[in-house]
Design an enzyme around this catalytic site. Structure first.
Site, mmCIF file in Angstrom:
data_model
loop_
_atom_site.group_PDB
_atom_site.id
_atom_site.type_symbol
_atom_site.label_atom_id
_atom_site.label_comp_id
_atom_site.label_asym_id
_atom_site.label_seq_id
_atom_site.Cartn_x
_atom_site.Cartn_y
_atom_site.Cartn_z
ATOM 1 N N HIS A 267 42.313 38.442 37.690
ATOM 2 C CA HIS A 267 42.735 37.041 38.711
ATOM 3 C C HIS A 267 43.524 36.324 39.244
ATOM 4 O O HIS A 267 43.703 37.755 39.678
ATOM 5 C CB HIS A 267 41.833 36.267 37.447
ATOM 6 C CG HIS A 267 41.239 34.941 38.546
ATOM 7 N ND1 HIS A 267 41.464 35.099 39.509
ATOM 8 C CD2 HIS A 267 40.507 33.521 37.828
ATOM 9 C CE1 HIS A 267 40.952 33.662 40.332
ATOM 10 N NE2 HIS A 267 41.444 32.455 38.316
ATOM 11 N N HIS A 306 36.691 42.873 45.744
ATOM 12 C CA HIS A 306 36.535 41.664 44.987
ATOM 13 C C HIS A 306 35.067 41.222 44.805
ATOM 14 O O HIS A 306 33.855 42.057 45.701
ATOM 15 C CB HIS A 306 37.048 40.619 46.499
ATOM 16 C CG HIS A 306 36.597 39.552 46.331
ATOM 17 N ND1 HIS A 306 35.918 38.136 46.026
ATOM 18 C CD2 HIS A 306 38.150 38.858 45.920
ATOM 19 C CE1 HIS A 306 36.455 37.487 45.905
ATOM 20 N NE2 HIS A 306 37.819 37.396 45.552
ATOM 21 N N ASP A 362 45.898 39.474 47.185
ATOM 22 C CA ASP A 362 46.940 39.755 46.087
ATOM 23 C C ASP A 362 47.534 41.000 46.710
ATOM 24 O O ASP A 362 48.479 41.677 45.383
ATOM 25 C CB ASP A 362 46.057 40.117 44.452
ATOM 26 C CG ASP A 362 45.356 38.860 43.570
ATOM 27 O OD1 ASP A 362 46.990 38.051 44.301
ATOM 28 O OD2 ASP A 362 44.894 38.785 43.502
#
Ligand code: CMC
Length: 434
Positions: A267, A306, A362
């Protein structure tokens, strides 16, 4: 006329059931009436990672993962990133509408005047080992706030609002104090003349200058990053906030739970992992070997994939565009060319294409954070600060939802049926195991 229902035939009994469909969902509790006998608890749906289970109804954030769309309260993330501020966006998430000029001034004033933390919190921080991970410090210190504000347990509107203001205002202070503790630096207090992100940079990096002046490009970059990270509907940490908050615990404990969930490498810890991965790869010519290992199941391509986006993450697109601007005022990040090449190769590779794995938020954010001089351990902290407004918007929505009861999933029990206790002297493995 089409009926908005689902007809289910239970082949075990031959019985037919009808379940209403509302907003594209059936209620899992409607399955309970499907039973073989009177003692049967009723049919359940099994979904350990919530792969296809809506845990709530929400009006906050909309994602279309196939099209790569993200909107807060209907506003496209691209427009907010370009035209809003983080505090304006936080207001939108919490109140449902963009603020007027007066509302924004008032909101900003409230946040700006709640940035201080109780002096005893500094003693609490001092208790951490010098190399404590700032995310661990953040989780515990947010939870510790619960002891400073016992009135936070009350659910009335004013109390709720005050805790929301406190949390949004104090998260950067906690984060900055955690950072300075790890560096052995004296804590720096807020400067109310600065913006939310400008002041955060001040509390982090101010040294002996009388007045800290944040670089406007970096301040703006952080502002955009904060907007992009503010909410993301029912992600792992938000689900933790809602689930823990459904017990009606105070919001500090609920946000601590969310922060803990965010710490995980799948996460909020992923951007830290991306940088470590890029450092291990080291040069462009080693990318094919790395990709080969990922395809053989030896590790993951961090910052890719994702649960919801099966297309380019719109946040990653904005961050990638912003990178050049940031690197024009910082030193260029030598890992950027490796990241760009890694993305290029992965997006042409059948393994990633067939699984619809694209860069997520990210993939590039860590490179920017590094250029802004943040140590890697601070990356998840930089995610937690802006996500606080999203967590609180979701927490508030949950608390106001008349349908919300304590979150308490069911389970499929596969353990032994009833058996008699065996005294220790008579326990040999064969005698006990069914
Ligand atoms: N590298 C290589 N293979 C991957 C990756 C990856 N990054 N992500 C998914 N896969 C493969 C996975 O092995 C599986 O293959 P197969 O069908 O052959 O078993 C398939 O793609 C589906 O993956 P999954 O793990 O079932 O998908 P998920 O929805 O449970 O996981 C995820 C989503 C984000 C945890 C995962 O893609 C991942 O671990 N990515 C790397 C970590 C990362 O970047 N996390 C940040 C997410 S965005 C920020 C946030 O929301 O916190």
């Amino acid at each position: 006329m089409t009926r908005e229902t689902l007809t289910i035939i239970d082949n075990r009994t031959g019985k037919t059931y009808e379940a209403p469909i509302e907003h594209g969902a059936i209620r899992a509790t409607d399955l309970r009436k499907i039973r073989i006998s009177e003692d049967d608890f009723g049919l359940m749906s099994y979904d350990p990672a919530f792969m296809n289970t809506a845990s709530c109804r929400s009006t906050i954030t909309y994602i279309d993962g196939d099209k790569g769309i993200l909107r807060y309260r209907g506003y496209p993330i691209e427009q907010l990133a370009k035209r809003s501020t983080y505090l304006g966006t936080a207001y939108l998430l919490l109140h449902g509408e963009l603020p007027t000029a007066t509302e924004l001034n008032d909101w900003t004033w409230q946040i700006t005047h709640h940035t201080w933390i109780h002096e005893n919190m500094k003693k609490f921080m001092d208790g951490f080992h010098h190399d404590a991970h700032p995310m661990g410090m953040l989780i515990s210190s947010v939870a510790a706030f619960s002891t400073f504000y016992p009135e936070a347990k009350d659910g009335n509107r004013e109390t709720r609002h005050l805790q929301i203001v406190r949390l949004i205002a104090k998260m950067p202070t906690l984060a900055a104090f955690a950072y300075r503790h790890s560096r052995g630096l004296p804590y720096a207090y807020a400067d109310n003349d600065l913006t939310y992100t400008g002041n955060f940079l001040n509390m982090l990096f101010k040294t002996t200058e009388v007045k800290y002046k944040p670089d406007p490009i970096l301040e703006k970059a952080l502002e955009v990053l904060f907007i992009l990270h503010a909410d993301h509907e029912q992600n792992c940490s938000t689900n933790a906030v809602r689930s823990v908050g459904s017990s009606q615990v105070d919001p500090y404990c609920a946000v601590a739970a969310g922060t803990a969930a965010l710490y995980g490498p799948l996460h909020g810890g992923a951007n830290e992992e991306v940088l470590k991965m890029l450092q291990v790869i080291g040069s462009k010519d080693r990318i094919p070997e790395f990709i080969k290992q990922v395809k053989e199941g030896k590790g993951r391509l961090m910052g890719f994939g994702h649960r919801v986006y099966k297309n380019y993450d719109p946040r990653a697109k904005i961050i990638k565009q912003m990178a050049d601007e940031v690197f024009s005022v910082t030193r260029p990040n030598p890992l950027l060319p490796i990241a760009l090449e890694l993305e290029r190769i992965a997006l042409q590779d059948e393994y990633f294409v067939s699984r619809r794995l694209y860069p997520n938020v990210d993939f590039y954010s860590g490179l920017i954070y590094q250029a802004l001089n943040f140590p890697m351990e601070m990356f998840p902290v930089l995610f937690a600060i802006p996500r606080t407004s999203g967590w609180l918007a979701q927490w508030q929505e949950m608390r106001l939802d008349p349908e919300q009861k304590i979150a308490r999933p069911r389970q499929v029990y596969l353990g032994p049926s009833e058996r008699d206790y065996v005294p220790i002297g008579r326990r040999d493995a064969g005698a006990q195991r069914p």
